[in-house]
Write an enzyme that holds these catalytic residues in place. Sequence first.
Site, PDB file in Angstrom:
ATOM      1  N   GLU A  55      -2.125  -5.025  -0.904  1.00  0.00           N
ATOM      2  CA  GLU A  55      -1.959  -3.751  -1.610  1.00  0.00           C
ATOM      3  C   GLU A  55      -3.100  -2.802  -1.279  1.00  0.00           C
ATOM      4  O   GLU A  55      -2.899  -1.610  -1.025  1.00  0.00           O
ATOM      5  CB  GLU A  55      -1.909  -4.009  -3.116  1.00  0.00           C
ATOM      6  CG  GLU A  55      -1.889  -2.766  -3.978  1.00  0.00           C
ATOM      7  CD  GLU A  55      -2.660  -2.951  -5.270  1.00  0.00           C
ATOM      8  OE1 GLU A  55      -3.491  -2.064  -5.582  1.00  0.00           O
ATOM      9  OE2 GLU A  55      -2.441  -3.962  -5.954  1.00  0.00           O
ATOM     10  N   GLU A  67     -11.831  -4.434   2.243  1.00  0.00           N
ATOM     11  CA  GLU A  67     -11.087  -4.500   0.990  1.00  0.00           C
ATOM     12  C   GLU A  67     -10.920  -5.921   0.465  1.00  0.00           C
ATOM     13  O   GLU A  67     -10.868  -6.135  -0.742  1.00  0.00           O
ATOM     14  CB  GLU A  67      -9.706  -3.853   1.161  1.00  0.00           C
ATOM     15  CG  GLU A  67      -9.749  -2.375   1.493  1.00  0.00           C
ATOM     16  CD  GLU A  67     -10.388  -1.551   0.394  1.00  0.00           C
ATOM     17  OE1 GLU A  67     -10.055  -1.780  -0.791  1.00  0.00           O
ATOM     18  OE2 GLU A  67     -11.218  -0.685   0.706  1.00  0.00           O
TER      19      GLU A  67
END
Length: 968
Positions: free
Chosen positions: A102, A175
């Site tokens: 995501e 991330e």
Amino acid sequence: MNSLFIRRNFQKLQPYNNKTLSIICKKSYSSIVEVKPNDRIYGFRVEQTRHIPELELTATQLIHEVTGASHLHIARNDNNNVFGVGFSTPPTNNSGTPHILEHTTLCGSKKFPVRDPFFKMLNRSLANFMNAMTAKDYTIYPFATTHKLDFENLRDVYMDATFHPYLRELDFKQEGWRLEHQQPNDKSTPLQFKGVVYNEMKGQMSDAGYLFYTRVQENMFPGTTYGADSGGDPKYITDLTYQELLQFHKTHYHPSNAKFYTYGDFPLRDHLIAIDNKIRDFEKFNPDEGVKVVNPFESPRRDNFETFALKIFGYLLLDGHASPMYKALIDTNIGSDFSENTGYDPSTRISCMSIGLQGMKEKDVPLAEEVISKVLEDIHRDGFDPKRIEAAIHRTELSIKHKVSSFGLGLMHLISSGWFNGCNPAEILEINKNIEMLKEKLRTGPFFQNLVSKYFLNNPHTLISIMLPDQSYTENLSREEQSRLLAKTSKLSPGEKEEIYEQSIQLLKKQEEKEDLSILPSLHIQDINKQMKTFELRFSDMNGCPVQWRNTSTNGITYFKAISKIEGLKEDLRIYLPLFAQALTSLGTKTRSMADIDDDIRLYTGGISTSTFLSTNHSDLNIYEDGLVIASHSLDRNTDQMYDIMKQLICETNFDNVDKLRTIIFANATNMMNSVVEHGHQYASTFAASRLTPAVNKAETYGGMTQLHFMNKLAGTEDFDTIIQKLKEIAENVFSKESLKVAITCGSETINNNENALKKFLNELPQKNLSKVAEQSAFRSTHEKAFFPMPFAVNFCAKAFKSVPYTHPDGAKLQILSSLMGTHYLHREIREKNGAYGGGARYNATTGIFSFYSYRDPKTLETLKIYKDSIKWVEERRFTQQEIDEAKLSIFQHVDAPTSVFEEGMIYFTEKITDEQRQKRREQLLAVTEDDVKEVAKVYLEGQENAIAIIGEGKPEILNDKEWKVYQ
């Protein structure tokens, strides 16, 4: 704190039959298209169209003919349009693959090859909502905006990000997780685990409620996708490889596995054309939905009505003072409160009902189990009180009429879990149909008694979980992380170590690169309306009480809010105000139990809330108004009852109810401690600001770390006589007619009824002598560095400056400055480089505080240096007009966000900010220049006195530094 959790697993979702009767409805708004099943339009085939009158909408379901993608379009006369694209993303382990994907998906795409286009669109849009979220078995990317071009821009960015992302390895490492030297440019510093999601989930695992829930899921659903943590456990996140991430995207982020959601008054035709253009070149395939059913559990199938009925059952069983479980478990102090996630959970393929307690003694665990069983047996024998059932149905019916500005997003969240697990989303929305079916079931037999028998007494699929406190939990997590780190680093060859170093340098260079952002779509400053939206208000005086009226279409609901000033209250009583506010809706009266009153509240109103109130003067930061608020809403036919119940709470509360008082104190202490884990940045920001202005100082006393420590102190005392006396003293000084101001929002047809009911309400309030004004201690600002040690794996850090009030012309400049600093410097330095989950700057126009903050931050001391460096950066940075304009767009996202009907006119009621002042500020915001932001940075931030607060893990650099004040 000990916790007990009993969860029963009992429902399998029933996929819906697509052969549903089509109902074609003509409406005045452009989103409606007359279609019928099997119509083929713009690459899609219509499955069904259904009008749902209670929600004033028409739901059209379609299938994309080439790929099989699903599309639900909800046409409604609402200009706050919503788009969402979601994918079934069942995890197979605890590495957090769906969650990390995501994040990484939003780091650049084929059409928009810039770093983090999602974040950069925040400043190029007027969207009032933009986000992405990973649920247990699906991931969804929604946004909401009222602007047509903005909608088209964001839809293009979202679809390109999800279907054509770059997914570069450096983005995965930034991330997700990576090995990197403590100082990336210095090989001599030790290697560490870093990564945005990695640090986010370290913080999440510090939340006892979340940890308990994930462990329950793991044991309740062994061998299924729900037994894995879709967010990721740090212990296993570092096992995820880049190639596994790529493969997961390939097999899950495909149109054949996608569901599109659109809502509002934009035409269906436009949505279908845009979506078809983006996905028609994909080939259809059969996605893997994962294992979602526990073996060898065999459970009856259910339809949407059964889900609806079980939600009502959960409400009857657990919600409020009158619920059987609350009376049996909380009122008796077996536990301080229900544990998180107690209730009916329909978010999994096989649904669950959970009954959990927190704050209990280990020796009481068998007693809790015995009591829970007895309550269920009692319900099986006697059923629920008919009045309580009526109240539950009333609450559901009222919720249909109570419309909020985020209605479309709310519907999306309501249907998503069922939709991704084979339910017909339109049937989930047919609330009236389910209500009528429930009423019929109740007329024809012992309906809820049968549910108890079916899903509880005769259901062996029960899990009992107990969590005990471990003083060394945080230390053990740290030890495990170091062991895991050593296991990885000890195997590295010199060449691999050099590769890690070089990759860190590449990542730093990438984070510093100047990018051509012109390829991203954007609105322009001209798209911001020059004139603000206003709401017509009317004012009256009712026997000395000022009343503000907002007469508009409210769908048959009256909204009431009253503020009681507390100018004469002694200083030592003020810290008790939050407890007093809660006591009004918790203790009951001398003649009626709170359970009895609570039944009336639910039967006649949408709830009654009481809370502290504080407002800084719009033109002077040293002047403020504080008090108490009581608010409610009801159907117009029930306004008399609403006023009567509020009068009872204000005038008749029994402060001598020691047992109830003890219960709410224990619950407050537990819940406030738990909330710090999730909202630590707010606690830190408020505490830092509280050292600078008297208003925020009071606000912090009412709801910050000071209140948390006070509640913990009260929870450890048996001196309830003193507490009761303090509460009674407060009662003598608040909620008199003379102290009140009132705001009512209602339809014009109910003004007379409300005037009569309000007059009666005011006349029945006691007369109180408020002429004496207690001396208040003079406020003195302090510029301290405060540290609150908490057992968290990552920290929260804030730094605050006193600036200017709402009407000061520099306020608009500071607002734009905060956006520029966050977008162009702080996001990169705090999140991308340092790995915190979030960070930025904000100027609060109503408190006059400019603050920096970080969220779930592994490097708070470095963050403090970033705050300081950011001020110098502003001085040296050259801002383009495009950047200034984008900062203005980001501010107007909030200024012009849609307003719920009950919020209309409230800024004047609470803050006394007039339309003229709002319009002037709007013009000031639009007029801000580059020179302006540089000027205010120098005047209000550079070298100015400030206050700092950090919450989290204690570090020697802080604990051994006398400049820091440590609050134990």
